[in-house]
Design a protein around this motif. Structure first.
Motif, PDB file in Angstrom:
ATOM      1  N   PRO A  52       1.144  -1.290  -0.050  1.00 41.97           N
ATOM      2  CA  PRO A  52       0.108  -0.188  -0.307  1.00 41.97           C
ATOM      3  C   PRO A  52       1.113   1.451  -0.121  1.00 41.97           C
ATOM      4  O   PRO A  52       0.081   2.761  -0.296  1.00 41.97           O
ATOM      5  N   TRP A  53       2.349   1.276  -0.572  1.00 37.37           N
ATOM      6  CA  TRP A  53       3.310   2.782  -0.054  1.00 37.37           C
ATOM      7  C   TRP A  53       3.224   3.125  -1.180  1.00 37.37           C
ATOM      8  O   TRP A  53       3.040   2.484  -2.455  1.00 37.37           O
ATOM      9  N   ARG A  54       3.008   4.422  -0.843  1.00 38.31           N
ATOM     10  CA  ARG A  54       4.165   5.389  -2.137  1.00 38.31           C
ATOM     11  C   ARG A  54       4.512   6.010  -2.469  1.00 38.31           C
ATOM     12  O   ARG A  54       3.885   6.359  -0.906  1.00 38.31           O
ATOM     13  N   PHE A  55       5.256   6.242  -2.784  1.00 36.37           N
ATOM     14  CA  PHE A  55       6.092   7.954  -3.030  1.00 36.37           C
ATOM     15  C   PHE A  55       6.389   9.021  -3.667  1.00 36.37           C
ATOM     16  O   PHE A  55       6.227   8.524  -4.468  1.00 36.37           O
ATOM     17  N   VAL A  56       6.215   9.696  -3.189  1.00 35.07           N
ATOM     18  CA  VAL A  56       6.380  10.840  -3.889  1.00 35.07           C
ATOM     19  C   VAL A  56       7.214  11.929  -3.437  1.00 35.07           C
ATOM     20  O   VAL A  56       7.934  12.141  -2.773  1.00 35.07           O
ATOM     21  N   VAL A  57       8.747  11.730  -4.691  1.00 30.72           N
ATOM     22  CA  VAL A  57       9.937  11.796  -4.593  1.00 30.72           C
ATOM     23  C   VAL A  57      10.237  13.073  -5.205  1.00 30.72           C
ATOM     24  O   VAL A  57       9.571  13.581  -6.585  1.00 30.72           O
ATOM     25  N   GLY A  58      10.733  13.885  -4.324  1.00 32.86           N
ATOM     26  CA  GLY A  58      11.237  15.437  -5.262  1.00 32.86           C
ATOM     27  C   GLY A  58      12.708  15.095  -5.001  1.00 32.86           C
ATOM     28  O   GLY A  58      13.278  15.407  -3.787  1.00 32.86           O
ATOM     29  N   ASN A  59      13.470  15.614  -6.216  1.00 33.94           N
ATOM     30  CA  ASN A  59      14.690  16.155  -5.940  1.00 33.94           C
ATOM     31  C   ASN A  59      15.146  17.334  -6.508  1.00 33.94           C
ATOM     32  O   ASN A  59      14.361  18.506  -6.488  1.00 33.94           O
ATOM     33  N   LYS A  60      16.024  18.612  -5.161  1.00 39.97           N
ATOM     34  CA  LYS A  60      16.693  19.504  -5.374  1.00 39.97           C
ATOM     35  C   LYS A  60      16.110  20.259  -6.199  1.00 39.97           C
ATOM     36  O   LYS A  60      16.723  19.381  -7.537  1.00 39.97           O
ATOM     37  N   GLY A  61      15.478  21.763  -7.127  1.00 38.50           N
ATOM     38  CA  GLY A  61      15.125  21.702  -8.210  1.00 38.50           C
ATOM     39  C   GLY A  61      14.494  21.550  -8.931  1.00 38.50           C
ATOM     40  O   GLY A  61      13.469  22.735  -9.776  1.00 38.50           O
ATOM     41  N   GLU A  62      12.927  20.354  -8.615  1.00 36.80           N
ATOM     42  CA  GLU A  62      12.414  20.265  -8.744  1.00 36.80           C
ATOM     43  C   GLU A  62      10.977  21.010  -7.747  1.00 36.80           C
ATOM     44  O   GLU A  62      10.872  21.077  -6.762  1.00 36.80           O
ATOM     45  N   GLU A  63       9.754  20.863  -9.302  1.00 41.02           N
ATOM     46  CA  GLU A  63       8.293  21.572  -8.200  1.00 41.02           C
ATOM     47  C   GLU A  63       7.955  20.099  -7.469  1.00 41.02           C
ATOM     48  O   GLU A  63       7.740  21.128  -6.476  1.00 41.02           O
ATOM     49  N   LYS A  64       8.324  19.596  -7.369  1.00 41.21           N
ATOM     50  CA  LYS A  64       7.537  17.789  -6.309  1.00 41.21           C
ATOM     51  C   LYS A  64       8.651  18.594  -4.861  1.00 41.21           C
ATOM     52  O   LYS A  64       7.669  18.700  -3.997  1.00 41.21           O
ATOM     53  N   TYR A  65       9.814  18.716  -5.249  1.00 41.54           N
ATOM     54  CA  TYR A  65      11.227  19.261  -3.912  1.00 41.54           C
ATOM     55  C   TYR A  65      10.094  20.361  -2.831  1.00 41.54           C
ATOM     56  O   TYR A  65      10.341  20.427  -2.272  1.00 41.54           O
ATOM     57  N   ASP A  66      10.019  21.351  -3.704  1.00 35.36           N
ATOM     58  CA  ASP A  66       9.707  22.579  -3.662  1.00 35.36           C
ATOM     59  C   ASP A  66       8.556  22.045  -2.554  1.00 35.36           C
ATOM     60  O   ASP A  66       8.273  22.810  -1.067  1.00 35.36           O
ATOM     61  N   LYS A  67       7.534  22.330  -3.200  1.00 38.71           N
ATOM     62  CA  LYS A  67       6.448  21.416  -2.774  1.00 38.71           C
ATOM     63  C   LYS A  67       6.080  20.657  -0.982  1.00 38.71           C
ATOM     64  O   LYS A  67       5.521  20.930  -0.479  1.00 38.71           O
ATOM     65  N   ILE A  68       6.847  19.548  -1.194  1.00 39.04           N
ATOM     66  CA  ILE A  68       7.570  18.865  -0.511  1.00 39.04           C
ATOM     67  C   ILE A  68       8.251  19.912   1.131  1.00 39.04           C
ATOM     68  O   ILE A  68       7.325  20.245   1.996  1.00 39.04           O
ATOM     69  N   LEU A  69       9.072  21.029   0.671  1.00 40.50           N
ATOM     70  CA  LEU A  69       9.567  21.272   1.225  1.00 40.50           C
ATOM     71  C   LEU A  69       9.014  22.478   1.571  1.00 40.50           C
ATOM     72  O   LEU A  69       8.705  23.084   3.025  1.00 40.50           O
ATOM     73  N   ALA A  70       8.077  22.974   1.389  1.00 40.94           N
ATOM     74  CA  ALA A  70       6.886  24.492   1.591  1.00 40.94           C
ATOM     75  C   ALA A  70       5.841  23.334   2.847  1.00 40.94           C
ATOM     76  O   ALA A  70       5.600  24.394   3.645  1.00 40.94           O
ATOM     77  N   SER A  71       6.364  22.273   2.532  1.00 38.23           N
ATOM     78  CA  SER A  71       4.833  22.100   3.702  1.00 38.23           C
ATOM     79  C   SER A  71       5.470  21.394   5.005  1.00 38.23           C
ATOM     80  O   SER A  71       4.801  21.278   6.049  1.00 38.23           O
ATOM     81  N   LEU A  72       6.640  21.578   4.700  1.00 36.44           N
ATOM     82  CA  LEU A  72       7.189  20.871   6.504  1.00 36.44           C
ATOM     83  C   LEU A  72       6.905  22.226   7.610  1.00 36.44           C
ATOM     84  O   LEU A  72       7.320  23.544   6.813  1.00 36.44           O
ATOM     85  N   VAL A  73       7.414  22.058   9.008  1.00 37.16           N
ATOM     86  CA  VAL A  73       7.224  22.802  10.051  1.00 37.16           C
ATOM     87  C   VAL A  73       8.713  23.669   9.812  1.00 37.16           C
ATOM     88  O   VAL A  73       9.168  23.404   9.114  1.00 37.16           O
ATOM     89  N   GLU A  74       8.695  25.031  10.686  1.00 36.64           N
ATOM     90  CA  GLU A  74       9.859  25.539   9.521  1.00 36.64           C
ATOM     91  C   GLU A  74      10.960  25.003  10.929  1.00 36.64           C
ATOM     92  O   GLU A  74      12.005  25.361   9.887  1.00 36.64           O
ATOM     93  N   TRP A  75      11.190  24.779  11.824  1.00 38.31           N
ATOM     94  CA  TRP A  75      12.395  23.414  12.515  1.00 38.31           C
ATOM     95  C   TRP A  75      12.918  22.820  11.403  1.00 38.31           C
ATOM     96  O   TRP A  75      13.976  23.003  11.377  1.00 38.31           O
ATOM     97  N   ASN A  76      11.146  21.927  11.046  1.00 35.13           N
ATOM     98  CA  ASN A  76      12.507  20.839  10.042  1.00 35.13           C
ATOM     99  C   ASN A  76      12.554  21.892   8.326  1.00 35.13           C
ATOM    100  O   ASN A  76      13.888  21.560   8.090  1.00 35.13           O
ATOM    101  N   GLN A  77      12.245  23.018   7.794  1.00 33.64           N
ATOM    102  CA  GLN A  77      12.923  23.578   6.606  1.00 33.64           C
ATOM    103  C   GLN A  77      14.026  24.387   6.489  1.00 33.64           C
ATOM    104  O   GLN A  77      14.792  23.885   5.811  1.00 33.64           O
TER     105      GLN A  77
END
Length: 187
Positions: A52-77
């Motif tokens: 049942p696992w699925r992964f959204v993989v974002g490499n730095k410089g890609e839109e997916k990466y930016d969206k995942i990063l933007a969802s992190l709390v500030e401490w983790n960002q």
């Protein structure tokens, strides 16, 4: 920097050397190594072989990466922005074969991600799991179906320079690893 677990029993070196650093080097992860980490997750055990696992993989410089990063709390960002790969981990809530609720989907995803973390060590990489993120923001920005539970984020890459971390995180990075004694884990 290595922080091997101080174990009372002989265990796999990959498990012993797996820890959750925050100091990442910004150099990209080679595609072959990334795919090996994901392959380890693919071969995890799952109820009824549902996987049942699925992964959204974002490499730095890609839109997916930016969206995942933007969802992190500030401490983790603060620290995760240096990691070259961010992976959003999802669990399919229902069985594909009959649409019924899969009560072990989260457990199965956990096994897949644990395998990925161990394989990261095998590939000379480090990983760090995070629950500190806005799941709703991640779901909406990445267009994730309601049939998937947004569970966690993994930062993946090469170990970096501790001195580049914010001051309040440096001590955590170099402090000794601790675990409850084995006998405390039994009821």
């Amino acid at each position: 920097m290595k922080k091997p677990a101080i174990t009372r029993r002989n265990i796999s070196e990959n498990i012993k050397n797996r820890w959750s650093p925050r100091a990442f080097d910004s150099r990209p992860v080679e595609e072959d190594k990334l795919l090996s980490v994901l392959e380890a997750g693919r071969w995890a055990a799952s109820a009824f072989n549902e996987q049942p696992w699925r992964f959204v993989v974002g490499n730095k410089g890609e839109e997916k990466y930016d969206k995942i990063l933007a969802s992190l709390v500030e401490w983790n960002q603060q620290w995760a922005a240096k990691a070259p790969v961010l992976i959003l981990n999802l669990a399919k809530k229902t069985f594909s074969r009959n649409g019924k609720v899969n009560a072990t989907a989260l457990y199965d995803l956990g096994q897949a991600v644990a395998g990925m973390a161990a394989e990261a060590v095998n590939q000379g990489l480090v990983s760090h799991q995070m629950s500190g993120f806005d799941k709703k923001k991640a779901r909406l920005s990445l267009g994730i179906s309601d049939d998937f539970q947004v569970v966690s984020v993994m930062a993946l890459g090469y170990y970096g320079d501790v001195e580049e971390l914010p001051e309040d995180m440096r001590e955590m990075e170099v402090s000794a690893r601790e675990r409850k004694p084995l006998e405390d884990l039994f009821l």
